[in-house]
Design a protein around this motif. Structure first.
Motif, short mmCIF file in Angstrom:
data_model
loop_
_atom_site.label_atom_id
_atom_site.label_comp_id
_atom_site.label_asym_id
_atom_site.label_seq_id
_atom_site.Cartn_x
_atom_site.Cartn_y
_atom_site.Cartn_z
N TYR A 311 83.51 -45.61 -95.19
CA TYR A 311 82.89 -45.05 -96.25
C TYR A 311 82.28 -46.18 -96.86
CZ TYR A 311 87.79 -45.31 -98.06
OH TYR A 311 88.91 -45.87 -98.34
N ASN A 312 81.67 -46.09 -98.03
CA ASN A 312 81.35 -47.22 -99.06
C ASN A 312 82.29 -47.46 -100.03
OD1 ASN A 312 78.76 -47.35 -97.57
ND2 ASN A 312 78.32 -45.51 -98.57
N VAL A 313 82.11 -48.70 -100.61
CA VAL A 313 83.14 -49.00 -101.84
C VAL A 313 82.27 -49.69 -102.78
CG1 VAL A 313 85.28 -48.76 -100.72
CG2 VAL A 313 84.01 -50.87 -100.50
N SER A 314 82.55 -49.44 -104.05
CA SER A 314 81.88 -50.28 -105.33
C SER A 314 83.01 -50.50 -106.25
CB SER A 314 80.83 -49.18 -105.86
OG SER A 314 80.43 -49.73 -107.16
N ASN A 315 83.18 -51.65 -106.44
CA ASN A 315 84.37 -52.11 -107.40
C ASN A 315 85.55 -51.46 -107.12
OD1 ASN A 315 82.58 -53.82 -108.94
ND2 ASN A 315 81.65 -51.82 -109.41
N SER A 316 86.41 -51.47 -106.03
CA SER A 316 87.25 -50.67 -105.50
C SER A 316 88.30 -51.59 -104.82
CB SER A 316 86.83 -49.35 -104.69
OG SER A 316 86.20 -48.67 -105.35
N VAL A 317 89.53 -51.17 -104.56
CA VAL A 317 90.49 -51.68 -103.96
C VAL A 317 90.98 -50.95 -102.56
CG1 VAL A 317 92.75 -52.71 -103.84
CG2 VAL A 317 91.39 -52.83 -106.05
N VAL A 318 90.94 -51.44 -101.60
CA VAL A 318 91.19 -50.73 -100.13
C VAL A 318 92.64 -51.43 -99.60
CG1 VAL A 318 90.48 -49.95 -98.03
CG2 VAL A 318 88.93 -50.42 -100.07
N PHE A 319 93.49 -50.53 -99.29
CA PHE A 319 94.81 -51.02 -98.56
C PHE A 319 94.67 -50.41 -96.97
CE2 PHE A 319 95.35 -50.99 -103.00
CZ PHE A 319 96.05 -52.33 -103.22
N SER A 320 95.44 -51.25 -96.18
CA SER A 320 95.66 -50.48 -94.80
C SER A 320 96.96 -51.40 -94.27
CB SER A 320 94.58 -50.78 -93.77
OG SER A 320 95.05 -50.13 -92.76
N ASP A 321 97.77 -50.51 -93.51
CA ASP A 321 98.90 -51.20 -93.00
C ASP A 321 98.82 -51.60 -91.54
OD1 ASP A 321 98.76 -48.59 -92.02
OD2 ASP A 321 101.04 -48.15 -92.39
N CYS A 322 97.58 -51.41 -91.15
CA CYS A 322 97.40 -51.81 -89.77
C CYS A 322 95.73 -52.38 -89.70
CB CYS A 322 97.47 -50.69 -88.57
SG CYS A 322 96.25 -49.52 -88.80
N ALA A 323 95.34 -52.73 -88.65
CA ALA A 323 93.90 -53.30 -88.34
C ALA A 323 92.83 -52.23 -88.34
CB ALA A 323 93.81 -53.89 -86.97
N VAL A 324 91.89 -52.49 -89.06
CA VAL A 324 90.82 -51.42 -89.58
C VAL A 324 89.62 -51.70 -88.62
CG1 VAL A 324 89.31 -50.35 -91.12
CG2 VAL A 324 91.65 -51.35 -91.83
N ASP A 325 89.33 -50.65 -87.80
CA ASP A 325 88.02 -50.39 -86.97
C ASP A 325 86.72 -49.99 -87.84
OD1 ASP A 325 88.45 -51.81 -84.48
OD2 ASP A 325 89.19 -50.07 -83.37
N ASP A 341 93.85 -55.78 -92.26
CA ASP A 341 93.32 -56.54 -91.26
C ASP A 341 92.41 -55.85 -90.55
OD1 ASP A 341 95.52 -58.43 -91.44
OD2 ASP A 341 96.53 -57.61 -89.61
N LEU A 342 90.97 -56.71 -90.40
CA LEU A 342 89.86 -55.95 -89.91
C LEU A 342 89.67 -56.42 -88.35
CD1 LEU A 342 87.37 -56.66 -92.72
CD2 LEU A 342 88.78 -54.59 -92.44
N ASN A 343 89.19 -55.36 -87.81
CA ASN A 343 88.84 -55.78 -86.32
C ASN A 343 87.70 -55.18 -85.85
OD1 ASN A 343 89.44 -55.07 -83.16
ND2 ASN A 343 91.29 -55.82 -83.67
N PHE A 344 86.64 -56.05 -85.63
CA PHE A 344 85.44 -55.71 -85.03
C PHE A 344 85.34 -55.90 -83.46
CE2 PHE A 344 84.13 -58.26 -89.04
CZ PHE A 344 84.76 -57.30 -89.97
N SER A 345 85.00 -54.72 -82.83
CA SER A 345 85.07 -55.02 -81.27
C SER A 345 83.80 -54.66 -80.85
CB SER A 345 86.26 -54.03 -80.78
OG SER A 345 87.35 -54.38 -81.41
N TYR A 346 83.28 -55.52 -79.84
CA TYR A 346 81.99 -55.23 -78.93
C TYR A 346 81.00 -54.56 -79.56
CZ TYR A 346 86.30 -56.11 -76.19
OH TYR A 346 87.31 -56.50 -75.60
#
Length: 592
Positions: A311-325, A341-346
């Motif tokens: 989704y889109n974010v504007s002036n927000s804070v985002v958390f994740s306890d693992c890598a994000v695809d 952690d961000l994970n961009f694949s192929y």
């Protein structure tokens, strides 16, 4: 196309001992199973699944050390009503079937086998003329709804404690976490289970939520998928589906809070902004690309190997306890903080304005770009694949990295030749020097070269702020690199120089002590000096270089007598006596 929640009834299992097999003889085994949905509405590493079957047992003998397992789902029919055109509408509370499922109905007037058409959470249609209202029941012996396989757990100890919490060994599952399982009815268990896949990939709710308050989720609800693809989507749209399909015990929307255990995928195009909301995903995916979370908080908890937060974010804070695809996308011009952690694949990604804190960014087969972003307290991990050969695009543009002993880690699947270019990568190190380290097979990087470029635009103008066209800009560094550039019709010039190269075995070359020479006929030549590239771009990027016009020469003569020819006299003139004439009006300047 319809707005729907894919959920399932629990499978009903029947086990029959069969001859042969390698299960332990004369031993009691506990077992249960659940349906799996691995369709692309959830995403890689995730699955939807049914509630688990009841836990049952069987006991082997010295000769019968395997079992045959048959399965079905069933439901009660509350009523039949006229569906028109020779059809009947069947009402069965939370039937969890979909169009195309084949069922067997038992009742006074409707007994038989039917292929149903889904109408709603509690109704479906059969092709039989309405006779009258009555009650009945149905069974389904094919995979219901969108389930494709059934997974089992089987071992010699009871997998649940006295509170009903799963405490069994997760490697006693029949199959790995996100792969297909049994797809026949019946199927056979002939040997003890021992799954070697890492349990960190497992997203079965009984394993993820080993707490009594989640028992009903594991045993009676499972992990559904909420799919919305028509109409105008609002928060009420989601909430109504959650309540209609009776999954609101663990999927809650109230007071600017969205808390989910079900996967959500919304593809309707209407744009919606949720202001001051908190979105909490508990081991589930959330995909709503037309929605913007503004001044809010997004949390993915227990995402296991890959979180999906699209989704889109504007002036927000985002958390994740693992890598994000599936990655939250910042609205350009807003300030957002990411703790993940961000994970961009192929794939090709075009990402801008990410502020990552204590977060590793892994990019496999990098294409597209990451630009105007900051990475604090972690490094950037670039994984080059077999197709990343030759000259690579500038995947990093205007990036700041602050880490400890290195900034970028690289890995290569192959030993192909490649040249990797990055643009305006900044660090907190002296002279903005970058440190690269390696992962995997080092020999695969012997033919890879890395180029850190410093690129920016400046404008050449005169003292009246008028652009100077065709000014010459020469840039030299201490490694004898030389660049010759010319300002365009608006006085602009794009400067693009090497500031550092890196090759295998940590061999770095730093291009520093830049000398700029700016010249143009009729203007005073100017020189500027910068110790390294970032200082140069900080001073000149989107800024101006002012050139002074060349002063006109001064001629002084006590007596100026005679004739001056064309284009011979252009200067400031000072004379006590001036006699004569100037041909063709070529005398200009100040005469005193």
């Amino acid at each position: 196309m319809a707005n729907i929640v894919y959920r399932w009834k629990k499978p009903e299992l029947t086990v029959t001992l069969t001859e042969g097999g390698t299960l332990l003889p004369n031993t009691t085994y506990y077992y249960f199973g659940f349906f799996k949905d691995l369709s692309n509405t959830t995403w890689v590493y995730h699955m939807s699944h049914s509630p688990m079957s009841d836990v049952s047992t069987f006991t082997t003998t010295s000769t019968h050390k395997s079992v045959s397992v048959t399965w079905q789902t069933s439901g009660e029919i509350e009523s039949f009503s006229d569906g028109g055109d020779g059809t009947t509408i069947v009402t069965s509370h939370l039937h969890c079937l979909t169009t195309g499922n084949k069922i067997i109905i038992t009742s006074s007037n409707y007994s038989g086998t039917y292929t149903i058409t889904w109408l709603g959470a509690h109704t479906f249609r059969i092709n039989k003329a309405f006779v009258g209202d009555e009650t009945g029941s149905w069974i389904c012996k094919i995979f219901p709804n969108r389930a494709q396989t059934i997974q089992m757990w089987c071992d010699t100890t009871n997998p649940f404690n006295s509170e009903g919490v799963f405490v069994g060994a997760i490697n006693k599952m029949s199959h790995g976490p996100y792969v297909s399982a049994y797809n026949t009815n019946p199927f056979n268990i002939t040997a003890p289970y021992l799954v070697t896949a890492s349990p960190t990939y497992c997203t079965w709710t009984g394993y993820i939520f080993p707490y009594p308050q989640y028992n009903n989720l594991t045993r009676n609800i499972g992990k559904p998928s909420i799919i919305i693809d028509e109409g105008t989507t609002s928060i009420a749209t989601i909430n109504n589906l959650i309540k209609e399909y009776e999954i609101d015990e663990y999927n809650i929307i109230t007071n600017n809070l969205i808390k989910l255990t079900a996967h959500v995928k919304i593809t309707t195009p209407n744009v919606l902004t949720l202001t001051s909301y908190t979105i909490i995903q508990e081991c589930c995916t959330f995909q709503w690309e037309a929605m913007t979370l503004s001044y809010g908080v997004g949390i993915s908890n227990k995402g296991r190997q890959r979180a999906i937060m699209k989704y889109n974010v504007s002036n927000s804070v985002v958390f994740s306890d693992c890598a994000v695809d599936g990655i939250p996308k910042p609205i350009v011009g807003t300030t957002n903080s990411f703790y993940m952690d961000l994970n961009f694949s192929y794939s090709t990604f075009y990402l801008e304005e990410y502020n990552l804190y204590n977060s590793k960014l892994t990019w496999t087969s990098p294409n597209g770009y990451l630009k105007n972003s900051n990475i604090y307290d972690f490094y950037l991990y670039l994984v080059y694949y077999y197709d990343n050969i030759g000259v690579q695009p500038r995947t990093l543009q205007n990036i700041y990295i602050r880490y400890r002993s290195y900034d970028i880690m690289v890995y290569s699947y192959s030993a192909d030749e490649r040249q990797c270019y990055y643009e305006n990568v900044d660090t907190s190190r002296a002279n903005n020097r970058k440190v690269i380290t390696y992962a995997g097979t080092l020999a695969n990087l012997e033919q890879t070269s890395f180029y850190f470029m410093r690129k920016f635009t400046t404008q050449i103008v005169d003292t009246n702020n008028i652009p100077i066209v065709g000014a010459s800009i020469n840039i030299k560094d201490d490694k004898n690199q030389s660049y010759n550039l010319t300002s365009d019709e608006n006085g602009y010039v794009v400067i693009d120089v090497i500031e550092q190269t890196h090759v295998y075995n940590n061999l770095n070359t730093y291009y520093e002590n830049f000398e700029l020479t700016i010249s143009k006929n009729g203007y005073v030549t100017q020189k500027q000096y910068y110790a390294y590239g970032k200082l140069m771009s900080d001073a000149l990027n989107n800024n101006k270089i002012w050139l002074n016009t060349t002063p006109l020469p001064v001629y002084y003569q006590d007596n100026l007598i005679g004739e001056t020819n064309e284009q011979e006299l252009i200067a400031e003139l000072s004379a006590e006596n001036f006699k004569g004439k100037v041909n063709n009006d070529v005398l200009s300047g100040k005469i005193t």
